[in-house]
Design a protein around this motif. Structure first.
Motif, PDB file in Angstrom:
ATOM      1  N   MET A  53      -4.233 -53.742   3.886  1.00  0.00           N
ATOM      2  CA  MET A  53      -4.407 -54.862   4.800  1.00  0.00           C
ATOM      3  C   MET A  53      -4.727 -54.339   6.193  1.00  0.00           C
ATOM      4  N   LYS A  54      -5.459 -55.131   6.945  1.00  0.00           N
ATOM      5  CA  LYS A  54      -5.797 -54.797   8.328  1.00  0.00           C
ATOM      6  C   LYS A  54      -5.717 -56.065   9.165  1.00  0.00           C
ATOM      7  N   LYS A  55      -4.981 -56.009  10.278  1.00  0.00           N
ATOM      8  CA  LYS A  55      -4.899 -57.149  11.180  1.00  0.00           C
ATOM      9  C   LYS A  55      -5.922 -56.999  12.299  1.00  0.00           C
ATOM     10  N   LEU A  56      -6.468 -58.132  12.712  1.00  0.00           N
ATOM     11  CA  LEU A  56      -7.474 -58.141  13.777  1.00  0.00           C
ATOM     12  C   LEU A  56      -7.101 -59.215  14.792  1.00  0.00           C
ATOM     13  N   SER A  57      -6.856 -58.799  16.022  1.00  0.00           N
ATOM     14  CA  SER A  57      -6.450 -59.738  17.064  1.00  0.00           C
ATOM     15  C   SER A  57      -7.671 -60.328  17.766  1.00  0.00           C
ATOM     16  N   TRP A  58      -7.580 -61.617  18.061  1.00  0.00           N
ATOM     17  CA  TRP A  58      -8.635 -62.318  18.799  1.00  0.00           C
ATOM     18  C   TRP A  58      -8.155 -62.710  20.199  1.00  0.00           C
ATOM     19  N   LYS A  59      -7.137 -62.026  20.694  1.00  0.00           N
ATOM     20  CA  LYS A  59      -6.663 -62.277  22.055  1.00  0.00           C
ATOM     21  C   LYS A  59      -7.617 -61.660  23.066  1.00  0.00           C
ATOM     22  N   ASP A  60      -7.885 -62.381  24.143  1.00  0.00           N
ATOM     23  CA  ASP A  60      -8.726 -61.847  25.208  1.00  0.00           C
ATOM     24  C   ASP A  60      -8.025 -60.668  25.874  1.00  0.00           C
ATOM     25  N   LEU A  61      -8.814 -59.653  26.222  1.00  0.00           N
ATOM     26  CA  LEU A  61      -8.318 -58.471  26.916  1.00  0.00           C
ATOM     27  C   LEU A  61      -9.068 -58.318  28.228  1.00  0.00           C
ATOM     28  N   SER A  62      -8.566 -57.425  29.077  1.00  0.00           N
ATOM     29  CA  SER A  62      -9.300 -57.154  30.321  1.00  0.00           C
ATOM     30  C   SER A  62     -10.651 -56.529  30.025  1.00  0.00           C
ATOM     31  N   THR A  63     -10.773 -55.862  28.875  1.00  0.00           N
ATOM     32  CA  THR A  63     -12.021 -55.196  28.509  1.00  0.00           C
ATOM     33  C   THR A  63     -12.867 -55.985  27.512  1.00  0.00           C
ATOM     34  N   ARG A  64     -12.344 -57.099  26.999  1.00  0.00           N
ATOM     35  CA  ARG A  64     -13.135 -57.864  26.016  1.00  0.00           C
ATOM     36  C   ARG A  64     -12.738 -59.330  26.042  1.00  0.00           C
ATOM     37  N   LYS A  65     -13.735 -60.185  26.209  1.00  0.00           N
ATOM     38  CA  LYS A  65     -13.526 -61.631  26.150  1.00  0.00           C
ATOM     39  C   LYS A  65     -14.157 -62.154  24.865  1.00  0.00           C
ATOM     40  N   HIS A  66     -13.469 -63.051  24.201  1.00  0.00           N
ATOM     41  CA  HIS A  66     -13.963 -63.581  22.933  1.00  0.00           C
ATOM     42  C   HIS A  66     -14.693 -64.904  23.151  1.00  0.00           C
ATOM     43  N   TYR A  67     -15.675 -65.150  22.300  1.00  0.00           N
ATOM     44  CA  TYR A  67     -16.486 -66.366  22.375  1.00  0.00           C
ATOM     45  C   TYR A  67     -16.541 -67.022  20.997  1.00  0.00           C
ATOM     46  N   GLU A  68     -16.786 -68.310  21.017  1.00  0.00           N
ATOM     47  CA  GLU A  68     -16.908 -69.064  19.763  1.00  0.00           C
ATOM     48  C   GLU A  68     -18.125 -68.588  18.971  1.00  0.00           C
ATOM     49  N   GLY A  69     -18.037 -68.748  17.655  1.00  0.00           N
ATOM     50  CA  GLY A  69     -19.182 -68.451  16.814  1.00  0.00           C
ATOM     51  C   GLY A  69     -18.792 -67.719  15.544  1.00  0.00           C
ATOM     52  N   LEU A  70     -19.756 -67.559  14.662  1.00  0.00           N
ATOM     53  CA  LEU A  70     -19.552 -66.859  13.400  1.00  0.00           C
ATOM     54  C   LEU A  70     -19.617 -65.351  13.648  1.00  0.00           C
ATOM     55  N   HIS A  71     -18.523 -64.661  13.343  1.00  0.00           N
ATOM     56  CA  HIS A  71     -18.432 -63.226  13.566  1.00  0.00           C
ATOM     57  C   HIS A  71     -18.554 -62.482  12.236  1.00  0.00           C
ATOM     58  N   ARG A  72     -19.504 -61.599  12.146  1.00  0.00           N
ATOM     59  CA  ARG A  72     -19.699 -60.781  10.949  1.00  0.00           C
ATOM     60  C   ARG A  72     -18.754 -59.580  10.994  1.00  0.00           C
ATOM     61  N   LEU A  73     -18.102 -59.291   9.867  1.00  0.00           N
ATOM     62  CA  LEU A  73     -17.204 -58.156   9.733  1.00  0.00           C
ATOM     63  C   LEU A  73     -17.693 -57.275   8.596  1.00  0.00           C
ATOM     64  N   THR A  74     -17.649 -55.961   8.789  1.00  0.00           N
ATOM     65  CA  THR A  74     -18.128 -55.042   7.763  1.00  0.00           C
ATOM     66  C   THR A  74     -17.079 -53.972   7.470  1.00  0.00           C
ATOM     67  N   LEU A  75     -17.079 -53.496   6.248  1.00  0.00           N
ATOM     68  CA  LEU A  75     -16.275 -52.348   5.850  1.00  0.00           C
ATOM     69  C   LEU A  75     -17.225 -51.152   5.775  1.00  0.00           C
ATOM     70  N   VAL A  76     -16.934 -50.127   6.531  1.00  0.00           N
ATOM     71  CA  VAL A  76     -17.844 -48.984   6.669  1.00  0.00           C
ATOM     72  C   VAL A  76     -17.146 -47.731   6.171  1.00  0.00           C
ATOM     73  N   VAL A  77     -17.764 -47.019   5.242  1.00  0.00           N
ATOM     74  CA  VAL A  77     -17.225 -45.772   4.710  1.00  0.00           C
ATOM     75  C   VAL A  77     -18.191 -44.640   5.039  1.00  0.00           C
ATOM     76  N   ASN A  78     -17.734 -43.697   5.823  1.00  0.00           N
ATOM     77  CA  ASN A  78     -18.557 -42.560   6.244  1.00  0.00           C
ATOM     78  C   ASN A  78     -19.906 -43.009   6.810  1.00  0.00           C
ATOM     79  N   GLY A  79     -19.851 -44.066   7.603  1.00  0.00           N
ATOM     80  CA  GLY A  79     -21.041 -44.530   8.312  1.00  0.00           C
ATOM     81  C   GLY A  79     -21.890 -45.532   7.564  1.00  0.00           C
ATOM     82  N   LEU A  80     -21.588 -45.808   6.296  1.00  0.00           N
ATOM     83  CA  LEU A  80     -22.390 -46.735   5.506  1.00  0.00           C
ATOM     84  C   LEU A  80     -21.603 -48.022   5.249  1.00  0.00           C
ATOM     85  N   THR A  81     -22.236 -49.172   5.491  1.00  0.00           N
ATOM     86  CA  THR A  81     -21.609 -50.461   5.215  1.00  0.00           C
ATOM     87  C   THR A  81     -21.562 -50.688   3.706  1.00  0.00           C
ATOM     88  N   VAL A  82     -20.334 -50.917   3.179  1.00  0.00           N
ATOM     89  CA  VAL A  82     -20.176 -51.065   1.730  1.00  0.00           C
ATOM     90  C   VAL A  82     -19.694 -52.459   1.344  1.00  0.00           C
TER      91      VAL A  82
END
Length: 379
Positions: free
Chosen positions: A333-362
């Motif tokens: 399992m992996k948790k992903l926070s969507w809280k705004d940070l001083s270095t990143r602000k989040h915006y509405e929309g469809l967000h694509r997520l990928t699993l990458v193994v040794n640089g290749l999206t699998v």
């Protein structure tokens, strides 16, 4: 909610500091200094603005002669240790850049850096007189004091965060490589981290230089190997073939069947609001192979953040770095926070997520991110 860092510069702190200054120079106008610091606009100033305000107030209340004013600060600097006293080197940056003060100012930065850090203050001297300043920093790289050695590396980083870039070293980092060579086997982790960060900065503009250094430095000492590994982290994230091979990661060969037989990435909820958290499940099954040799794998989660205006920016998060046998499976399992940070602000929309193994999206999935409802708040 924790107080912002800038709140450390409160009235008790300023009074205590003013008393220390007066103990070294009796004519110091303590109340005038405090009034200058906390005058118009003080509450609106952020951390660096408050530091600079203190610097300017010192400039107005210490002796008019820079050498005399610096002498007062040098007399008390050992009593003023820690992050709040970054205005000591800042005073040197603001008032000590004139040519006749060059050596005096660098001597002061060498002393001040042990109490706080002079990594920001040294940069204007590098920009003004690069060869002369770098020559002194090469001497600092041989200092018995780890704080001074760390200043040698940290101060010349081409892309030091929260500081102006050193454009000349972004274009040509070769002048700072000899300095890093002196520190490549430093016994202090504090220094080694800085050397690694410096290499990582260089890699963003000149990957070939860092690849050459990594190959040359690797395998001689565990401390140096640590620097190489952390200094190449951006190249590892980019799955540079030479760097992946150097660290033993299994290669994806274009003319052969991939070593990943199956992979999946699933969001337990396909919708989330800004400020909340997503839970993700991943699994990877490796293909059977005649070889029983363990495969070195770096598994990352790629998040394609929607930015203002609809643009997309990818950031990768490490999931696991491990060795596994061909034909085996693993996941978690992996948790992903969507809280705004001083270095990143989040915006509405469809967000694509990928699993990458040794640089290749699998594998990949997506999550719809929306604003919190009016009047609600995240846990």
């Amino acid at each position: 909610m924790a107080e912002p860092l800038k709140a450390m510069y409160d009235l008790p702190f300023l009074r205590q500091f003013a008393a220390r200054v007066a103990s070294a120079w009796a004519p110091f106008r303590q109340e005038d200094f405090i009034q200058l610091v906390m005058g118009d606009g003080w509450e609106a100033l952020e951390l660096k603005g408050r530091m600079r305000r203190i610097t300017h107030a010192l400039g107005a209340t210490l002796p008019a002669s820079y050498p005399e004013a610096l002498g007062v600060l040098l007399a008390i600097h050992e009593q003023c240790a820690g992050f709040p006293y970054l205005f000591f080197p800042d005073f040197v940056e603001v008032y000590g850049l004139e040519e006749q003060h060059h050596e005096r100012s660098l001597n002061a930065l060498e002393r001040f850096t042990a109490q706080s850090s002079a990594e920001f203050a040294i940069r204007p001297f590098l920009l003004q007189a690069p060869e002369r300043t770098l020559a002194r920093m090469l001497e600092w790289a041989l200092s018995p004091n780890e704080h001074v050695r760390r200043l040698a590396s940290e101060g010349c980083r081409p892309r030091l965060p929260w500081a102006p870039a050193l454009t000349m070293y972004k274009k040509d980092p070769s002048p700072i490589v000899p300095l890093l060579e002196l520190l490549k086997c430093d016994p202090s982790l504090y220094v080694r981290k800085s050397v690694a960060n410096n290499l990582n900065d260089i890699a963003k503009d000149h990957p070939a230089i860092v690849i050459e250094i990594a190959k040359r430095w690797s395998g001689h000492h565990q401390w140096t190997d640590w620097i190489v590994r952390h200094g190449c982290r951006s190249l590892i994230k980019a799955a540079d073939p030479e760097i992946m091979a150097l660290f033993g990661y299994e290669e994806h060969k274009a003319d052969a069947e991939g070593f990943v037989e199956h992979a999946a990435l699933q969001a337990l909820s396909q919708e989330v609001r800004i400020g909340e958290e997503s839970e993700l499940r991943y699994e990877v099954k490796l293909r059977q192979s005649p070889s029983t040799e363990l495969l070195r794998l770096r598994v990352e989660l790629g998040v394609f953040y929607v930015k203002s205006g609809g643009k997309v920016s990818e950031k990768r998060f490490l999931v696991t770095d491990k060795k596994a046998a061909p034909g085996t499976s693993f996941g978690g399992m992996k948790k992903l926070s969507w809280k705004d940070l001083s270095t990143r602000k989040h915006y509405e929309g469809l967000h694509r997520l990928t699993l990458v193994v040794n640089g290749l999206t699998v594998a990949e999935t997506s999550i719809m991110v929306s604003q919190l409802e009016q009047g609600s708040g995240a846990e």
